[in-house]
Design a protein around this motif. Structure first.
Motif, PDB file in Angstrom:
ATOM      1  N   THR A   2       0.847  -1.177   0.049  1.00 45.18           N
ATOM      2  CA  THR A   2       0.014   0.160   0.024  1.00 45.18           C
ATOM      3  C   THR A   2       0.776   1.018   0.016  1.00 45.18           C
ATOM      4  OG1 THR A   2      -1.486  -1.125   1.388  1.00 45.18           O
ATOM      5  CG2 THR A   2      -1.752   1.284   1.207  1.00 45.18           C
ATOM      6  N   ASP A   3       0.552   2.190  -0.719  1.00 47.58           N
ATOM      7  CA  ASP A   3       1.158   3.430  -0.705  1.00 47.58           C
ATOM      8  C   ASP A   3       0.105   4.591  -0.757  1.00 47.58           C
ATOM      9  OD1 ASP A   3       0.932   4.879  -3.670  1.00 47.58           O
ATOM     10  OD2 ASP A   3       1.242   2.596  -3.913  1.00 47.58           O
ATOM     11  N   PHE A   4       0.568   5.798  -0.360  1.00 47.28           N
ATOM     12  CA  PHE A   4      -0.231   6.973  -0.413  1.00 47.28           C
ATOM     13  C   PHE A   4       0.779   8.222  -0.808  1.00 47.28           C
ATOM     14  CE2 PHE A   4       1.251   6.759   3.891  1.00 47.28           C
ATOM     15  CZ  PHE A   4       1.487   7.831   4.244  1.00 47.28           C
ATOM     16  N   ALA A   5      -0.083   9.279  -1.190  1.00 50.31           N
ATOM     17  CA  ALA A   5       0.630  10.733  -1.608  1.00 50.31           C
ATOM     18  C   ALA A   5       0.984  11.416  -0.477  1.00 50.31           C
ATOM     19  CB  ALA A   5      -0.238  11.399  -2.646  1.00 50.31           C
ATOM     20  N   LEU A   6       2.231  11.871  -0.327  1.00 44.01           N
ATOM     21  CA  LEU A   6       2.370  12.855   0.793  1.00 44.01           C
ATOM     22  C   LEU A   6       3.068  13.929   0.143  1.00 44.01           C
ATOM     23  CD1 LEU A   6       2.816  13.723   3.903  1.00 44.01           C
ATOM     24  CD2 LEU A   6       4.995  12.393   3.711  1.00 44.01           C
ATOM     25  N   HIS A   7       2.423  15.077   0.117  1.00 41.09           N
ATOM     26  CA  HIS A   7       3.053  16.479  -0.066  1.00 41.09           C
ATOM     27  C   HIS A   7       3.481  17.382   1.100  1.00 41.09           C
ATOM     28  CE1 HIS A   7       1.082  15.128  -4.045  1.00 41.09           C
ATOM     29  NE2 HIS A   7      -0.196  15.077  -3.205  1.00 41.09           N
ATOM     30  N   LEU A   8       4.625  17.908   0.989  1.00 36.57           N
ATOM     31  CA  LEU A   8       5.241  18.854   1.906  1.00 36.57           C
ATOM     32  C   LEU A   8       5.330  20.036   1.221  1.00 36.57           C
ATOM     33  CD1 LEU A   8       8.092  16.463   3.272  1.00 36.57           C
ATOM     34  CD2 LEU A   8       5.830  16.797   4.188  1.00 36.57           C
ATOM     35  N   ILE A  49      -2.318  18.972   7.272  1.00 43.76           N
ATOM     36  CA  ILE A  49      -1.510  19.112   8.386  1.00 43.76           C
ATOM     37  C   ILE A  49      -0.741  20.271   8.373  1.00 43.76           C
ATOM     38  CG2 ILE A  49       0.227  18.116  10.167  1.00 43.76           C
ATOM     39  CD1 ILE A  49      -1.147  15.303   9.277  1.00 43.76           C
ATOM     40  N   SER A  50      -0.440  21.007   9.575  1.00 43.69           N
ATOM     41  CA  SER A  50       0.508  22.120   9.470  1.00 43.69           C
ATOM     42  C   SER A  50       1.144  22.181  10.852  1.00 43.69           C
ATOM     43  CB  SER A  50      -0.301  23.499   9.414  1.00 43.69           C
ATOM     44  OG  SER A  50       0.191  24.508   9.759  1.00 43.69           O
ATOM     45  N   SER A  51       2.471  22.740  10.650  1.00 44.43           N
ATOM     46  CA  SER A  51       3.277  23.121  11.757  1.00 44.43           C
ATOM     47  C   SER A  51       2.295  24.334  12.501  1.00 44.43           C
ATOM     48  CB  SER A  51       4.554  23.940  11.184  1.00 44.43           C
ATOM     49  OG  SER A  51       5.053  24.729  12.158  1.00 44.43           O
ATOM     50  N   ASP A  52       2.779  24.421  13.767  1.00 44.45           N
ATOM     51  CA  ASP A  52       1.619  25.341  14.498  1.00 44.45           C
ATOM     52  C   ASP A  52       2.152  26.575  14.678  1.00 44.45           C
ATOM     53  OD1 ASP A  52       3.812  24.645  16.273  1.00 44.45           O
ATOM     54  OD2 ASP A  52       2.997  24.776  18.012  1.00 44.45           O
ATOM     55  N   LEU A  53       3.414  27.148  13.912  1.00 49.91           N
ATOM     56  CA  LEU A  53       4.036  28.380  13.879  1.00 49.91           C
ATOM     57  C   LEU A  53       3.051  29.001  12.671  1.00 49.91           C
ATOM     58  CD1 LEU A  53       7.625  27.641  14.097  1.00 49.91           C
ATOM     59  CD2 LEU A  53       6.072  28.476  15.707  1.00 49.91           C
ATOM     60  N   ARG A  78       7.341  21.689  13.285  1.00 50.92           N
ATOM     61  CA  ARG A  78       8.029  22.972  13.265  1.00 50.92           C
ATOM     62  C   ARG A  78       9.645  22.950  12.717  1.00 50.92           C
ATOM     63  NH1 ARG A  78       7.550  25.690  19.338  1.00 50.92           N
ATOM     64  NH2 ARG A  78       5.240  26.472  19.118  1.00 50.92           N
ATOM     65  N   GLU A  79      10.027  24.156  12.719  1.00 49.66           N
ATOM     66  CA  GLU A  79      11.296  24.197  12.009  1.00 49.66           C
ATOM     67  C   GLU A  79      12.621  23.782  12.998  1.00 49.66           C
ATOM     68  OE1 GLU A  79      13.959  24.044  10.049  1.00 49.66           O
ATOM     69  OE2 GLU A  79      13.100  25.739   8.648  1.00 49.66           O
ATOM     70  N   LEU A  80      13.641  23.578  12.735  1.00 50.89           N
ATOM     71  CA  LEU A  80      14.718  23.408  13.710  1.00 50.89           C
ATOM     72  C   LEU A  80      14.823  24.606  14.727  1.00 50.89           C
ATOM     73  CD1 LEU A  80      17.329  21.631  14.162  1.00 50.89           C
ATOM     74  CD2 LEU A  80      18.419  23.395  13.049  1.00 50.89           C
ATOM     75  N   ASP A  81      15.011  24.452  16.039  1.00 46.79           N
ATOM     76  CA  ASP A  81      14.950  25.434  16.904  1.00 46.79           C
ATOM     77  C   ASP A  81      16.300  26.060  17.006  1.00 46.79           C
ATOM     78  OD1 ASP A  81      15.540  26.900  19.198  1.00 46.79           O
ATOM     79  OD2 ASP A  81      14.425  25.567  20.428  1.00 46.79           O
ATOM     80  N   THR A 135      -2.165  13.121   1.547  1.00 48.80           N
ATOM     81  CA  THR A 135      -1.873  14.189   2.695  1.00 48.80           C
ATOM     82  C   THR A 135      -1.076  15.290   2.454  1.00 48.80           C
ATOM     83  OG1 THR A 135      -2.068  12.378   4.450  1.00 48.80           O
ATOM     84  CG2 THR A 135      -0.943  14.459   5.211  1.00 48.80           C
ATOM     85  N   LEU A 136      -1.465  16.638   2.751  1.00 49.60           N
ATOM     86  CA  LEU A 136      -0.484  17.857   2.641  1.00 49.60           C
ATOM     87  C   LEU A 136      -0.037  18.137   4.008  1.00 49.60           C
ATOM     88  CD1 LEU A 136       0.571  20.050   1.031  1.00 49.60           C
ATOM     89  CD2 LEU A 136      -1.623  21.171   1.134  1.00 49.60           C
ATOM     90  N   ILE A 137       1.187  18.399   4.209  1.00 46.62           N
ATOM     91  CA  ILE A 137       1.713  19.210   5.176  1.00 46.62           C
ATOM     92  C   ILE A 137       2.294  20.506   5.003  1.00 46.62           C
ATOM     93  CG2 ILE A 137       3.258  18.890   7.243  1.00 46.62           C
ATOM     94  CD1 ILE A 137       2.746  15.601   6.849  1.00 46.62           C
ATOM     95  N   VAL A 138       1.816  21.604   5.629  1.00 43.97           N
ATOM     96  CA  VAL A 138       2.466  22.800   5.309  1.00 43.97           C
ATOM     97  C   VAL A 138       3.475  23.042   6.478  1.00 43.97           C
ATOM     98  CG1 VAL A 138       2.015  25.426   5.098  1.00 43.97           C
ATOM     99  CG2 VAL A 138       0.406  23.714   4.332  1.00 43.97           C
ATOM    100  N   THR A 139       4.711  23.126   6.181  1.00 42.16           N
ATOM    101  CA  THR A 139       5.785  23.113   7.128  1.00 42.16           C
ATOM    102  C   THR A 139       7.071  23.906   6.953  1.00 42.16           C
ATOM    103  OG1 THR A 139       7.236  21.547   8.463  1.00 42.16           O
ATOM    104  CG2 THR A 139       6.673  21.070   6.072  1.00 42.16           C
ATOM    105  N   HIS A 140       8.133  23.533   7.146  1.00 44.72           N
ATOM    106  CA  HIS A 140       9.130  24.533   7.101  1.00 44.72           C
ATOM    107  C   HIS A 140      10.437  23.735   6.170  1.00 44.72           C
ATOM    108  CE1 HIS A 140       7.291  27.101   9.965  1.00 44.72           C
ATOM    109  NE2 HIS A 140       6.954  25.806  10.697  1.00 44.72           N
ATOM    110  N   GLY A 141      11.348  24.494   5.758  1.00 48.67           N
ATOM    111  CA  GLY A 141      12.487  23.716   4.955  1.00 48.67           C
ATOM    112  C   GLY A 141      13.319  22.621   5.742  1.00 48.67           C
ATOM    113  N   GLY A 142      13.714  23.216   6.887  1.00 47.23           N
ATOM    114  CA  GLY A 142      14.332  22.181   7.687  1.00 47.23           C
ATOM    115  C   GLY A 142      13.645  20.883   8.147  1.00 47.23           C
ATOM    116  N   ALA A 143      12.300  20.838   8.389  1.00 42.99           N
ATOM    117  CA  ALA A 143      11.286  19.919   8.510  1.00 42.99           C
ATOM    118  C   ALA A 143      11.256  18.990   7.401  1.00 42.99           C
ATOM    119  CB  ALA A 143       9.984  20.171   8.891  1.00 42.99           C
ATOM    120  N   MET A 144      11.115  19.565   6.179  1.00 46.76           N
ATOM    121  CA  MET A 144      11.107  18.981   4.867  1.00 46.76           C
ATOM    122  C   MET A 144      12.224  17.948   4.507  1.00 46.76           C
ATOM    123  SD  MET A 144       9.170  21.927   2.574  1.00 46.76           S
ATOM    124  CE  MET A 144       9.155  21.183   0.996  1.00 46.76           C
ATOM    125  N   ARG A 145      13.297  18.694   4.833  1.00 46.18           N
ATOM    126  CA  ARG A 145      14.651  17.977   4.808  1.00 46.18           C
ATOM    127  C   ARG A 145      14.695  16.863   5.875  1.00 46.18           C
ATOM    128  NH1 ARG A 145      16.151  23.165   3.028  1.00 46.18           N
ATOM    129  NH2 ARG A 145      17.229  23.148   1.018  1.00 46.18           N
TER     130      ARG A 145
END
Length: 189
Positions: A2-8, A49-53, A78-81, A135-145
Protein backbone atom coordinates in the motif's frame (compact mmCIF):
# COMPACT_ATOMS: atom_id res chain seq x y z
CA UNK A 1 2.26 -2.91 -0.93
CA UNK A 2 0.00 0.00 0.00
CA UNK A 3 1.18 3.51 -0.78
CA UNK A 4 -0.17 7.03 -0.41
CA UNK A 5 0.68 10.52 -1.65
CA UNK A 6 2.41 12.85 0.79
CA UNK A 7 2.94 16.48 -0.17
CA UNK A 8 5.20 18.75 1.86
CA UNK A 9 4.72 22.47 1.28
CA UNK A 10 7.10 25.06 2.63
CA UNK A 11 5.36 28.13 4.05
CA UNK A 12 5.27 31.29 1.97
CA UNK A 13 7.75 34.14 2.25
CA UNK A 14 7.75 35.53 5.80
CA UNK A 15 7.33 39.21 6.55
CA UNK A 16 10.82 39.16 8.08
CA UNK A 17 13.38 37.61 5.72
CA UNK A 18 17.10 36.94 6.07
CA UNK A 19 16.80 35.66 9.64
CA UNK A 20 17.35 32.31 11.31
CA UNK A 21 13.65 31.63 11.81
CA UNK A 22 13.23 28.48 13.84
CA UNK A 23 10.87 28.87 16.77
CA UNK A 24 10.67 32.63 16.15
CA UNK A 25 7.11 33.11 15.00
CA UNK A 26 6.27 35.67 12.33
CA UNK A 27 3.58 35.84 9.70
CA UNK A 28 3.99 35.21 5.99
CA UNK A 29 3.19 37.89 3.46
CA UNK A 30 -0.19 37.82 1.70
CA UNK A 31 1.64 36.95 -1.53
CA UNK A 32 3.41 34.09 0.27
CA UNK A 33 0.11 32.67 1.51
CA UNK A 34 -1.42 33.02 -1.97
CA UNK A 35 1.56 31.13 -3.47
CA UNK A 36 0.93 28.27 -1.04
CA UNK A 37 -2.77 28.16 -1.91
CA UNK A 38 -1.85 28.02 -5.62
CA UNK A 39 0.54 25.10 -5.04
CA UNK A 40 -2.11 23.10 -3.16
CA UNK A 41 -4.81 23.46 -5.82
CA UNK A 42 -5.24 20.06 -7.47
CA UNK A 43 -3.46 17.62 -5.16
CA UNK A 44 -6.55 15.60 -4.25
CA UNK A 45 -5.70 15.60 -0.56
CA UNK A 46 -7.87 14.17 2.19
CA UNK A 47 -5.74 15.24 5.16
CA UNK A 48 -4.26 18.69 5.85
CA UNK A 49 -1.65 19.15 8.59
CA UNK A 50 0.40 22.18 9.53
CA UNK A 51 3.20 23.26 11.80
CA UNK A 52 1.70 25.30 14.61
CA UNK A 53 3.88 28.32 13.78
CA UNK A 54 1.82 31.06 12.09
CA UNK A 55 3.96 31.34 8.97
CA UNK A 56 2.81 27.78 8.16
CA UNK A 57 -0.56 27.59 9.91
CA UNK A 58 -1.97 30.72 8.24
CA UNK A 59 -1.19 29.26 4.81
CA UNK A 60 -2.74 25.92 5.85
CA UNK A 61 -5.87 27.70 7.06
CA UNK A 62 -6.20 29.49 3.70
CA UNK A 63 -5.73 26.17 1.88
CA UNK A 64 -8.27 24.52 4.15
CA UNK A 65 -10.85 27.22 3.43
CA UNK A 66 -10.25 26.90 -0.31
CA UNK A 67 -10.50 23.10 -0.32
CA UNK A 68 -13.08 22.83 2.48
CA UNK A 69 -10.76 20.64 4.58
CA UNK A 70 -10.03 21.08 8.28
CA UNK A 71 -6.45 21.64 9.42
CA UNK A 72 -4.66 19.72 12.17
CA UNK A 73 -1.78 21.65 13.75
CA UNK A 74 1.17 19.55 14.86
CA UNK A 75 4.24 21.10 16.54
CA UNK A 76 6.40 18.17 15.42
CA UNK A 77 6.43 19.82 11.97
CA UNK A 78 8.13 22.99 13.32
CA UNK A 79 11.45 24.23 11.98
CA UNK A 80 14.72 23.39 13.71
CA UNK A 81 15.11 25.39 16.92
CA UNK A 82 18.09 27.70 16.37
CA UNK A 83 18.47 28.42 20.11
CA UNK A 84 20.42 31.63 20.80
CA UNK A 85 20.62 32.28 17.06
CA UNK A 86 16.85 32.20 16.58
CA UNK A 87 15.56 35.40 15.00
CA UNK A 88 19.06 36.69 14.20
CA UNK A 89 20.55 37.46 10.79
CA UNK A 90 23.30 35.04 9.70
CA UNK A 91 25.58 38.03 9.07
CA UNK A 92 25.41 38.84 12.80
CA UNK A 93 26.63 35.38 13.86
CA UNK A 94 30.18 34.11 14.30
CA UNK A 95 31.01 32.86 10.78
CA UNK A 96 33.16 29.99 12.06
CA UNK A 97 30.42 28.71 14.39
CA UNK A 98 27.83 29.09 11.63
CA UNK A 99 30.08 27.19 9.20
CA UNK A 100 30.54 24.34 11.69
CA UNK A 101 26.76 24.20 12.13
CA UNK A 102 26.03 24.03 8.38
CA UNK A 103 28.72 21.37 7.91
CA UNK A 104 27.46 19.18 10.78
CA UNK A 105 24.32 20.45 12.56
CA UNK A 106 24.25 17.40 14.80
CA UNK A 107 27.77 17.78 16.17
CA UNK A 108 27.63 21.60 16.21
CA UNK A 109 24.06 22.75 16.98
CA UNK A 110 23.40 26.43 17.65
CA UNK A 111 24.01 27.43 21.29
CA UNK A 112 20.98 26.21 23.23
CA UNK A 113 19.45 24.94 19.98
CA UNK A 114 18.23 21.66 18.61
CA UNK A 115 20.43 18.97 17.11
CA UNK A 116 19.69 17.78 13.58
CA UNK A 117 19.06 14.25 14.88
CA UNK A 118 16.38 15.58 17.25
CA UNK A 119 14.58 17.28 14.33
CA UNK A 120 14.75 14.07 12.28
CA UNK A 121 13.44 12.06 15.26
CA UNK A 122 10.41 14.31 15.84
CA UNK A 123 9.55 14.49 12.13
CA UNK A 124 9.97 10.68 11.89
CA UNK A 125 7.53 10.32 14.77
CA UNK A 126 5.03 12.57 12.98
CA UNK A 127 5.42 10.58 9.75
CA UNK A 128 4.81 7.29 11.56
CA UNK A 129 1.47 8.65 12.82
CA UNK A 130 0.16 9.84 9.41
CA UNK A 131 -2.99 8.18 8.12
CA UNK A 132 -2.31 6.28 4.85
CA UNK A 133 -4.26 8.65 2.62
CA UNK A 134 -3.37 11.65 0.42
CA UNK A 135 -1.92 14.25 2.78
CA UNK A 136 -0.58 17.79 2.56
CA UNK A 137 1.67 19.14 5.30
CA UNK A 138 2.46 22.86 5.41
CA UNK A 139 5.80 23.10 7.16
CA UNK A 140 9.35 24.49 7.00
CA UNK A 141 12.49 23.84 4.97
CA UNK A 142 14.32 22.04 7.77
CA UNK A 143 11.36 19.78 8.53
CA UNK A 144 11.02 18.95 4.83
CA UNK A 145 14.68 17.95 4.71
CA UNK A 146 14.24 15.91 7.91
CA UNK A 147 11.32 14.08 6.25
CA UNK A 148 13.56 13.25 3.27
CA UNK A 149 16.19 11.91 5.67
CA UNK A 150 13.61 9.75 7.44
CA UNK A 151 11.75 8.50 4.37
CA UNK A 152 14.46 8.31 1.69
CA UNK A 153 17.63 7.82 3.73
CA UNK A 154 19.44 10.95 2.56
CA UNK A 155 22.21 12.10 4.82
CA UNK A 156 22.35 15.69 6.04
CA UNK A 157 24.93 16.83 3.46
CA UNK A 158 22.92 15.40 0.54
CA UNK A 159 19.83 17.27 1.67
CA UNK A 160 21.38 20.66 0.93
CA UNK A 161 21.42 19.65 -2.76
CA UNK A 162 17.66 20.32 -2.80
CA UNK A 163 16.63 23.94 -3.15
CA UNK A 164 13.41 24.49 -1.22
CA UNK A 165 12.37 28.12 -1.71
CA UNK A 166 9.30 29.58 -0.02
CA UNK A 167 6.10 27.86 -1.22
CA UNK A 168 8.07 24.93 -2.68
CA UNK A 169 6.00 21.75 -2.98
CA UNK A 170 7.73 18.38 -2.53
CA UNK A 171 5.62 15.37 -3.50
CA UNK A 172 6.35 11.81 -2.40
CA UNK A 173 4.88 8.33 -2.72
CA UNK A 174 5.05 6.76 0.74
CA UNK A 175 4.98 3.01 1.32
CA UNK A 176 3.72 1.38 4.47
CA UNK A 177 6.18 -0.53 6.60
CA UNK A 178 8.33 -0.10 9.65
CA UNK A 179 9.74 2.38 9.06
CA UNK A 180 7.86 3.94 6.18
CA UNK A 181 9.85 4.66 3.02
CA UNK A 182 9.22 6.93 0.06
CA UNK A 183 10.08 7.96 -3.46
CA UNK A 184 10.18 11.58 -4.62
CA UNK A 185 7.59 12.13 -7.35
CA UNK A 186 7.96 15.88 -7.82
CA UNK A 187 9.51 19.12 -6.65
CA UNK A 188 7.73 22.31 -7.68
CA UNK A 189 9.33 25.60 -6.77
Amino acid sequence: MTDFALHLLRHGEPERTGLMLGRTDCASTAAGIAACVDQAGDLGIETLISSDLIRASHAASAIGRTLNISVTRDPRWRELDFGAWDGMASADLDPEALGRFWNDPDAHPPPGGERWSALVARVSDAIAMLPPRPTLIVTHGGAMRAALAALCGFDQRQLWAFELPYAALLSLRVWEGQPRSAQITGLYA
